[in-house]
Design a protein around this motif. Structure first.
Motif, short mmCIF file in Angstrom:
data_model
loop_
_atom_site.label_atom_id
_atom_site.label_comp_id
_atom_site.label_asym_id
_atom_site.label_seq_id
_atom_site.Cartn_x
_atom_site.Cartn_y
_atom_site.Cartn_z
N LEU A 32 0.85 -1.21 -0.16
CA LEU A 32 -0.11 0.06 -0.16
C LEU A 32 0.79 1.17 -0.02
CD1 LEU A 32 -2.90 1.21 0.16
CD2 LEU A 32 -2.86 1.05 2.67
N GLN A 33 2.03 1.27 0.66
CA GLN A 33 2.88 2.45 0.97
C GLN A 33 3.45 2.39 -0.64
OE1 GLN A 33 5.37 1.98 4.05
NE2 GLN A 33 4.13 2.14 5.69
N TYR A 34 3.87 1.69 -1.08
CA TYR A 34 4.71 1.83 -2.47
C TYR A 34 3.64 2.27 -3.52
CZ TYR A 34 8.35 -1.00 -0.44
OH TYR A 34 9.53 -1.44 0.23
N GLY A 35 2.35 1.71 -3.40
CA GLY A 35 1.28 2.29 -4.13
C GLY A 35 0.90 3.83 -4.15
N ILE A 36 1.07 4.30 -2.79
CA ILE A 36 0.81 5.52 -2.66
C ILE A 36 1.95 6.43 -3.07
CG2 ILE A 36 0.48 7.36 -1.01
CD1 ILE A 36 -1.06 5.16 0.83
N MET A 37 3.19 5.95 -2.69
CA MET A 37 4.34 6.60 -3.17
C MET A 37 4.47 6.83 -4.72
SD MET A 37 7.36 4.98 -0.63
CE MET A 37 8.42 5.85 -1.52
N LEU A 48 1.67 9.46 -5.87
CA LEU A 48 2.35 10.63 -5.58
C LEU A 48 3.56 11.04 -6.68
CD1 LEU A 48 2.50 10.75 -1.90
CD2 LEU A 48 0.92 12.16 -3.22
N ALA A 49 4.36 10.24 -6.78
CA ALA A 49 5.38 10.40 -7.97
C ALA A 49 4.85 10.66 -9.46
CB ALA A 49 6.51 9.22 -8.27
N LEU A 50 3.81 10.01 -9.75
CA LEU A 50 3.11 10.25 -11.24
C LEU A 50 2.39 11.70 -11.12
CD1 LEU A 50 1.26 6.97 -11.93
CD2 LEU A 50 3.19 7.98 -13.14
N VAL A 51 1.79 12.14 -9.80
CA VAL A 51 1.31 13.44 -9.80
C VAL A 51 2.11 14.42 -9.98
CG1 VAL A 51 -0.02 15.06 -8.42
CG2 VAL A 51 -0.69 12.47 -8.42
N VAL A 52 3.40 14.43 -9.24
CA VAL A 52 4.56 15.38 -9.28
C VAL A 52 4.78 15.38 -10.77
CG1 VAL A 52 6.96 15.92 -8.41
CG2 VAL A 52 4.83 14.99 -7.02
#
Length: 283
Positions: free
Chosen positions: A145-150, A153-157
Motif C-alpha cells: 500500500l505504501q509503495y502504491g501511494i508513493m 504521488l510520483a505520477l502526480v508530481v
C-alpha cells in the motif's frame, strides 16, 4: 503412474523445492529403466528434459538441484551435475561435475512421500499442480500500500512538472526562434572542402577514436587532405536547403567517392550529421 511411484524421497524433496521456488515453471520428474536395467530419473521443465541423460537420483544441495550420476558403494557420497540454480532457473552453462555428501541433501519424511505418491496416482493434472503459496502478511500488505501511494504521488508530481515545462517551452518558443534566426550561418560560411577534410580525418568521431600523438595527428591530417583533393578532383556538387529561416541543410555530392555528405547549419556553426552511398548516377 508406476514411474511416479518409484520416485525416491530425495527426488520428491527436490521437486517440492522447485515447485515452491518456481510454481509456474512446471517442473516434473520421470523415472524409467535404462537399457542396462538401471533405474534412472529425468528432470523436466514444462515437459522438456533439462538433460538428455538420466540420473540415479535428484537431490537438493545448497539450494541447487543436482542430478546424481555416480554413487559410492556405501551411498554416502555422490557425484553429478548442477541442473537448477539457487533461484530456480535451469543451469545451462556449467557442466562441471560436483561432489555431494549425501548426508547433507534434503529428503522428505515417509508420510510426505506417501502423500505425494497418492496425489501422483490421481492423474497428471494433480501431479503438475503447483503447491499453494502462503498468503501475504499484514506487513506485506502495508508495504504494498505504501509503495502504491508513493508511486501515485510520483505520477502526480511528474504530471505537474511536465505541464510546467510545457508552458515554459511555449513561452520561450518565440524567443528561441528569433535567436536561432538571428544566428543562422550564411551560405558563404560553408566551405565544402574544409568540411570534407574534417570528415576524412575523423573529427566527428569520439575522442577515444582520434589519433594519439603529434606525429599521428599530422599524418592523419595529411592523409585527409590528399583524400579530399583526390575525391574532389573531378568536381563535386553543393546543395543548401533553408528550413524556416532557423536552420540550413548542406549536401555535398562527391561522385568520385560515390557518396553524399550532409551538414546542418544552426547557431552560427555547421555540424556534420552523416553520409550516404550513391547507388547510381541519378542519385
Amino acid at each position: 503412474t508406476n514411474n511416479q511411484r518409484q520416485l525416491s524421497p530425495r527426488t520428491v524433496a527436490a521437486l517440492t523445492h522447485l515447485r515452491r521456488l518456481r510454481p509456474l515453471d512446471g517442473y516434473a520428474a520421470e523415472s524409467y529403466i535404462s537399457l542396462s536395467g538401471k533405474p534412472l530419473v529425468q528432470l523436466k521443465r514444462r515437459n522438456v528434459p533439462l538433460k538428455d541423460e538420466g540420473f540415479l537420483d535428484l537431490v537438493v544441495h545448497n539450494s541447487r538441484v543436482i542430478g546424481i550420476q555416480i554413487l559410492t558403494s556405501s551411498g554416502n557420497v555422490g557425484r553429478g551435475l548442477i541442473l537448477v540454480n539457487e533461484d530456480g532457473s535451469p543451469c545451462a552453462t556449467d557442466d562441471s561435475p560436483i561432489t555431494v555428501n549425501m548426508a547433507d541433501v534434503g529428503t522428505t519424511k515417509n508420510s510426505a512421500a506417501a502423500s505425494f505418491t497418492r496425489r501422483s496416482s490421481s492423474g497428471a493434472a494433480a501431479y503438475n499442480a503447483p503447491p499453494p503459496t502462503n498468503p501475504l502478511s499484514n506487513i506485506d500488505n502495508e508495504n504494498i500500500l505504501q509503495y502504491g501511494i508513493m508511486g501515485l504521488l510520483a505520477l502526480v508530481v511528474l504530471k505537474i512538472l511536465v505541464n510546467a515545462l510545457s508552458s515554459l517551452a511555449f513561452l520561450l518558443l518565440p524567443l528561441l526562434y528569433f535567436y536561432a534566426s538571428a544566428n543562422l550561418p550564411s551560405i558563404e560560411s560553408f566551405d565544402a572542402k574544409k568540411e570534407l577534410k574534417r570528415v576524412m580525418r575523423g573529427a566527428h568521431l569520439p575522442e577515444e577514436q582520434q589519433p594519439k600523438g603529434w606525429v599521428e595527428q599530422k599524418l592523419n591530417r595529411l592523409a585527409a587532405s590528399i583524400s579530399t583533393e583526390l575525391a574532389t578532383s573531378l568536381g563535386y556538387e553543393v546543395r543548401v536547403t533553408d528550413y524556416l529561416g532557423v536552420a540550413r541543410l548542406s549536401a555535398v555530392k562527391v561522385p568520385v567517392a560515390g557518396r553524399e555528405f550532409y551538414w546542418i547549419g544552426i547557431m552560427n556553426r555547421w555540424q556534420y550529421i552523416g553520409q550516404r552511398e550513391l547507388r547510381s548516377n541519378n542519385d
